[in-house]
Design a protein around this motif. Structure first.
Motif, PDB file in Angstrom:
ATOM      1  N   PRO A   1       0.824  -1.219   0.000  1.00  0.00           N
ATOM      2  CA  PRO A   1       0.000   0.000   0.000  1.00  0.00           C
ATOM      3  C   PRO A   1       0.854   1.263   0.000  1.00  0.00           C
ATOM      4  O   PRO A   1       1.803   1.389   0.759  1.00  0.00           O
ATOM      5  CB  PRO A   1      -0.811  -0.124   1.301  1.00  0.00           C
ATOM      6  CG  PRO A   1      -0.012  -1.048   2.167  1.00  0.00           C
ATOM      7  CD  PRO A   1       0.693  -1.991   1.244  1.00  0.00           C
ATOM      8  N   THR A   2       0.522   2.184  -0.891  1.00  0.00           N
ATOM      9  CA  THR A   2       1.175   3.482  -0.931  1.00  0.00           C
ATOM     10  C   THR A   2       0.445   4.450   0.001  1.00  0.00           C
ATOM     11  O   THR A   2      -0.593   4.118   0.584  1.00  0.00           O
ATOM     12  CB  THR A   2       1.179   4.032  -2.363  1.00  0.00           C
ATOM     13  OG1 THR A   2      -0.196   4.204  -2.796  1.00  0.00           O
ATOM     14  CG2 THR A   2       1.853   3.045  -3.319  1.00  0.00           C
ATOM     15  N   TRP A   3       0.996   5.640   0.139  1.00  0.00           N
ATOM     16  CA  TRP A   3       0.340   6.636   0.991  1.00  0.00           C
ATOM     17  C   TRP A   3      -1.045   6.972   0.435  1.00  0.00           C
ATOM     18  O   TRP A   3      -1.971   7.278   1.189  1.00  0.00           O
ATOM     19  CB  TRP A   3       1.190   7.899   1.087  1.00  0.00           C
ATOM     20  CG  TRP A   3       1.283   8.677  -0.203  1.00  0.00           C
ATOM     21  CD1 TRP A   3       2.219   8.549  -1.180  1.00  0.00           C
ATOM     22  CD2 TRP A   3       0.370   9.696  -0.654  1.00  0.00           C
ATOM     23  NE1 TRP A   3       1.960   9.409  -2.224  1.00  0.00           N
ATOM     24  CE2 TRP A   3       0.831  10.137  -1.925  1.00  0.00           C
ATOM     25  CE3 TRP A   3      -0.774  10.276  -0.121  1.00  0.00           C
ATOM     26  CZ2 TRP A   3       0.174  11.133  -2.643  1.00  0.00           C
ATOM     27  CZ3 TRP A   3      -1.426  11.265  -0.844  1.00  0.00           C
ATOM     28  CH2 TRP A   3      -0.948  11.687  -2.088  1.00  0.00           C
ATOM     29  N   TRP A   4      -1.172   6.855  -0.893  1.00  0.00           N
ATOM     30  CA  TRP A   4      -2.463   7.149  -1.506  1.00  0.00           C
ATOM     31  C   TRP A   4      -3.495   6.090  -1.107  1.00  0.00           C
ATOM     32  O   TRP A   4      -4.648   6.413  -0.805  1.00  0.00           O
ATOM     33  CB  TRP A   4      -2.302   7.202  -3.017  1.00  0.00           C
ATOM     34  CG  TRP A   4      -3.562   7.508  -3.756  1.00  0.00           C
ATOM     35  CD1 TRP A   4      -4.335   6.636  -4.475  1.00  0.00           C
ATOM     36  CD2 TRP A   4      -4.222   8.779  -3.859  1.00  0.00           C
ATOM     37  NE1 TRP A   4      -5.417   7.275  -5.011  1.00  0.00           N
ATOM     38  CE2 TRP A   4      -5.378   8.603  -4.651  1.00  0.00           C
ATOM     39  CE3 TRP A   4      -3.935  10.046  -3.355  1.00  0.00           C
ATOM     40  CZ2 TRP A   4      -6.241   9.638  -4.946  1.00  0.00           C
ATOM     41  CZ3 TRP A   4      -4.815  11.084  -3.655  1.00  0.00           C
ATOM     42  CH2 TRP A   4      -5.935  10.877  -4.435  1.00  0.00           C
ATOM     43  N   HIS A   5      -3.089   4.812  -1.091  1.00  0.00           N
ATOM     44  CA  HIS A   5      -3.999   3.750  -0.673  1.00  0.00           C
ATOM     45  C   HIS A   5      -4.318   3.865   0.815  1.00  0.00           C
ATOM     46  O   HIS A   5      -5.456   3.603   1.232  1.00  0.00           O
ATOM     47  CB  HIS A   5      -3.386   2.383  -0.965  1.00  0.00           C
ATOM     48  CG  HIS A   5      -3.260   2.073  -2.426  1.00  0.00           C
ATOM     49  ND1 HIS A   5      -2.098   2.282  -3.125  1.00  0.00           N
ATOM     50  CD2 HIS A   5      -4.142   1.576  -3.327  1.00  0.00           C
ATOM     51  CE1 HIS A   5      -2.270   1.919  -4.387  1.00  0.00           C
ATOM     52  NE2 HIS A   5      -3.503   1.499  -4.540  1.00  0.00           N
ATOM     53  N   GLN A   6      -3.325   4.226   1.614  1.00  0.00           N
ATOM     54  CA  GLN A   6      -3.577   4.382   3.045  1.00  0.00           C
ATOM     55  C   GLN A   6      -4.556   5.513   3.303  1.00  0.00           C
ATOM     56  O   GLN A   6      -5.421   5.410   4.185  1.00  0.00           O
ATOM     57  CB  GLN A   6      -2.257   4.627   3.773  1.00  0.00           C
ATOM     58  CG  GLN A   6      -1.327   3.418   3.752  1.00  0.00           C
ATOM     59  CD  GLN A   6       0.023   3.717   4.362  1.00  0.00           C
ATOM     60  OE1 GLN A   6       0.349   4.866   4.667  1.00  0.00           O
ATOM     61  NE2 GLN A   6       0.843   2.693   4.545  1.00  0.00           N
ATOM     62  N   LEU A   7      -4.417   6.609   2.547  1.00  0.00           N
ATOM     63  CA  LEU A   7      -5.377   7.699   2.684  1.00  0.00           C
ATOM     64  C   LEU A   7      -6.769   7.235   2.249  1.00  0.00           C
ATOM     65  O   LEU A   7      -7.776   7.570   2.896  1.00  0.00           O
ATOM     66  CB  LEU A   7      -4.923   8.899   1.846  1.00  0.00           C
ATOM     67  CG  LEU A   7      -5.858  10.121   1.851  1.00  0.00           C
ATOM     68  CD1 LEU A   7      -6.006  10.677   3.265  1.00  0.00           C
ATOM     69  CD2 LEU A   7      -5.336  11.198   0.901  1.00  0.00           C
TER      70      LEU A   7
END
Length: 679
Positions: free
Chosen positions: A166-172
């Motif tokens: 997961p990237t920061w975008w997926h975490q957001l």
């Protein structure tokens, strides 16, 4: 599936039959009829045998009754699939060399993990029976799992499932729309079987944390001979197969445990299920009809009748309904059930011009009295076609699929050899008996209808509705929040410095607003699940969701703006912080004790010491407004120096401030308004 994406559906015997073309025997003599035989080893392992004398290859499979429904999705979800991969690792040779024993001899192998079974199979030329069964035995039975390449197998599983870290975008995205907001699936809503709606491979977050000890514990809990079944299809006799497999599979020590069985659902009446799908944005409207029945209480004894019913209905739909220039319907069928419950659905490509008329006809055929539509001649023709298709199909894959489906669908996974012949009852089932059986079965089933089409003449009316109610929601929110603008003499107007940190602030604020929106939207969706039980409500439901979402997003746009500062006003009697909305915060000058400039790390220190509330996230520079009552505030504007001078003079002496002094600024960005007479 080994090295391939595993599937989530049952390999239904009916689907296999429909995919098999009518075959013409190559030999002059008709082949001998297929016979299924059974052998039970002393350790509880069962062997089903089907001899196909003319075959040049054989297929041997081992099925273990364990799958994703035996996992806890929070702690070991995906462990069954990962164990399937790990079993191909051997302690005495590399995996590539082990698998090359099959490939180098013209054979194939594979494995599949499903909801409630895991199956391994190997296909080889007939002369390699000893090698093939020994190889499969080594795959299934291990003294201890070889997990030295566990990390590599996890990467392979990730690729099969399309998982990425997961990237920061997926975490957001997970913060805004958390997974616990996912609506319950079909099996949960209809029968309370939540585990059957869970992904077979688990989730990335859980599967990546699986350890070797968890795999070993799962393997020991379910991989024992009493919980397995072997199926052989090929040219060898039963005696030959037992003689070879007796020393390997039959030699495994028994455990005395019972197989991992699941009893059929009892007392679960099926509920009606209706759904309506609207066209997607920038795509052509899709006119489809999905119709059938939700069923429960399906017994193994009626599997032959269900298979024949499936075939007859599909043929009827393909022949009876045509549109345009004689183009026949494209009909797809789905027959999926577990533990005696599930659904039977036919999906048809419909005509845009005559959609509602065709829907009415299809309803009458699928839900009405079948005797009014199926003549005796058509029934005999359909039954003869299906019998010829089954009896002429002797390919190893087709025969294996039919017999394995019978083993899987049996309540105890142990049908008699006669029960594995799905075509046997068809020969003696007359037209009248079949119609009577269909009437009885339909009475106990509930209707299923899924429409994919616009509910109004304009296909994208839902988008127009959304924009309209977005505007209405924005207007309502502004009306509720609107306050009169401060009618006091204004001395200074200074803007908030929206640089990188400011836009980060904006993004975080609206991320929180989006999170609230998804929670409220899912709450409305949960509340609207009963719409799926009424035909008309299911048709209107998608439009009502667009209405509700438009109002929610309109409110969210305005509410998010209430906490984003826009500018600061210094008046004769107060300090006013206006927001990017009709809302503002007013602090009387009489409540301000003093104004203190801070910068660097001192700003952080003061914020922590005073517990000051930062209005703008610029913590290395600004003004701390010490209040006599209430919590201190920290501000940072484009004109901190001038704002401090004005506030300090007003707080201490409250003299009149000249227009020329108020207009002075170090950066030339101060805006000046003429004093507005007080009310």
């Amino acid at each position: 599936m080994r090295r391939h994406a595993h599937t989530y559906y049952i390999a239904s015997v009916v689907t296999l039959l429909l995919l098999v073309p009518l075959a013409t025997p190559g030999a002059a003599e008709s082949p001998s009829p297929l016979e299924t035989r059974f052998h039970a080893f002393g350790n509880g392992l069962e062997l089903y045998h089907v001899r196909v004398k003319e075959a040049t290859n054989f297929t041997l499979s081992a099925t273990v009754w364990v799958g994703s429904v035996d996992e806890d999705q929070r702690t070991n979800g995906g462990v069954s699939h990962l164990v399937e991969h790990i079993l191909f690792h051997q302690p005495d040779m590399p995996e590539e060399a082990f698998n090359a024993q099959i490939r180098s001899r013209g054979g194939t192998y594979n494995a599949r993990t499903s909801r409630d079974y895991t199956r391994y199979h190997v296909t080889l030329p007939r002369r390699h029976l000893t090698l093939g069964q020994g190889w499969l035995h080594k795959v299934v039975f291990h003294d201890r799992l070889v997990t030295d390449r566990l990390k590599d197998e996890k990467e392979i599983v990730n690729r099969e499932n399309g998982w990425l870290p997961p990237t920061w975008w997926h975490q957001l995205g997970n913060f805004i729309d958390p997974k616990y907001l996912t609506l319950p699936g079909f099996w949960t809503r209809q029968f309370g079987l939540r585990e059957y709606d869970e992904p077979v491979g688990g989730t990335y977050e859980v599967a990546r944390r699986l350890t070797a000890s968890q795999l070993e514990a799962h393997y020991r809990a379910y991989y024992y001979p009493e919980n397995m079944v072997l199926l052989y299809v090929g040219p060898h006799s039963l005696e030959e197969v037992v003689a070879v497999t007796g020393a390997t599979f039959g030699g495994v020590a028994p455990t005395g445990r019972k197989p991992n069985l699941r009893s059929p659902l009892q007392g679960r009446s099926p509920r009606p299920y209706f759904a309506h799908k609207l066209p997607q944005i920038f795509s052509e409207p899709d006119y489809r009809i999905g119709i059938g029945q939700v069923l429960s209480g399906v017994h193994f004894s009626s599997r032959s009748e269900m298979s024949l019913y499936y075939f007859v209905m599909k043929e009827l739909l393909e022949e009876r309904f045509r549109y345009g220039e004689g183009k026949a319907y494209s009909v797809w069928g789905y027959f999926d059930y577990y533990r005696g419950a599930g659904y039977l659905q036919f999906e048809l490509e419909a005509s845009r011009e005559a959609f509602w008329a065709q829907l009415k006809e299809v309803k009458e055929l699928v839900w009405g009295d079948l005797g009014n539509h199926l003549s005796r001649a058509d029934y005999e023709r359909y039954k003869t076609t299906l019998l010829e298709r089954v009896t002429s199909s002797r390919a190893l894959e087709d025969v294996h699929g039919r017999v394995w489906a019978a083993i899987y669908q049996h309540d105890l996974h142990r049908p008699s050899p006669e029960e594995t012949d799905i075509s046997g009852p068809w020969r003696s089932l007359s037209h009248d008996d079949f119609i009577e059986w269909a009437r009885s079965w339909r009475t106990d089933a509930a209707p299923l209808l899924q429409l994919s089409m616009p509910g109004v003449p304009f296909p994208y009316a839902h988008l127009v509705i959304f924009v309209l109610f977005l505007a209405i929601g924005t207007h309502w929110a502004q009306s509720l929040l609107r306050r009169p603008y401060p009618r006091e003499p204004i001395s200074l107007i200074t803007r908030m410095p929206y640089r990188l940190a400011g836009w980060i602030h904006v993004g975080l604020v609206y991320a929180v607003v989006a999170c609230v929106y998804f929670h409220l939207s899912r709450m409305s969706a949960f509340g609207g699940l009963f719409f799926n039980r009424v035909d008309l409500l299911a048709l209107l439901g998608p439009y009502l969701r667009w209405v509700f979402d438009g109002i929610l997003i309109g409110f969210g746009i305005v509410m998010g703006g209430t906490v984003i500062p826009r500018e600061v006003l210094a008046t004769d009697g107060s300090l006013v912080l206006t927001m990017r909305s009709p809302v503002f915060c007013r602090i009387p000058l009489t409540d301000i004790e003093r104004v203190e400039p801070v910068s660097g790390w001192a700003a952080w220190k003061q914020i922590l010491k005073l517990q000051a509330l930062p209005i703008y996230p610029w913590f290395f520079r600004g003004l701390i407004i010490h209040r006599k009552s209430g919590r201190s505030l920290m501000l940072h504007t484009q004109d901190d120096h001038d704002l401090r001078e004005i506030l300090s003079s007003r707080v201490l002496t409250y003299p009149a401030v000249s227009v020329r002094r108020a207009a002075r600024t170090t950066r030339g960005r101060t805006r000046l308004r003429k004093p507005v007479p007080g009310a």
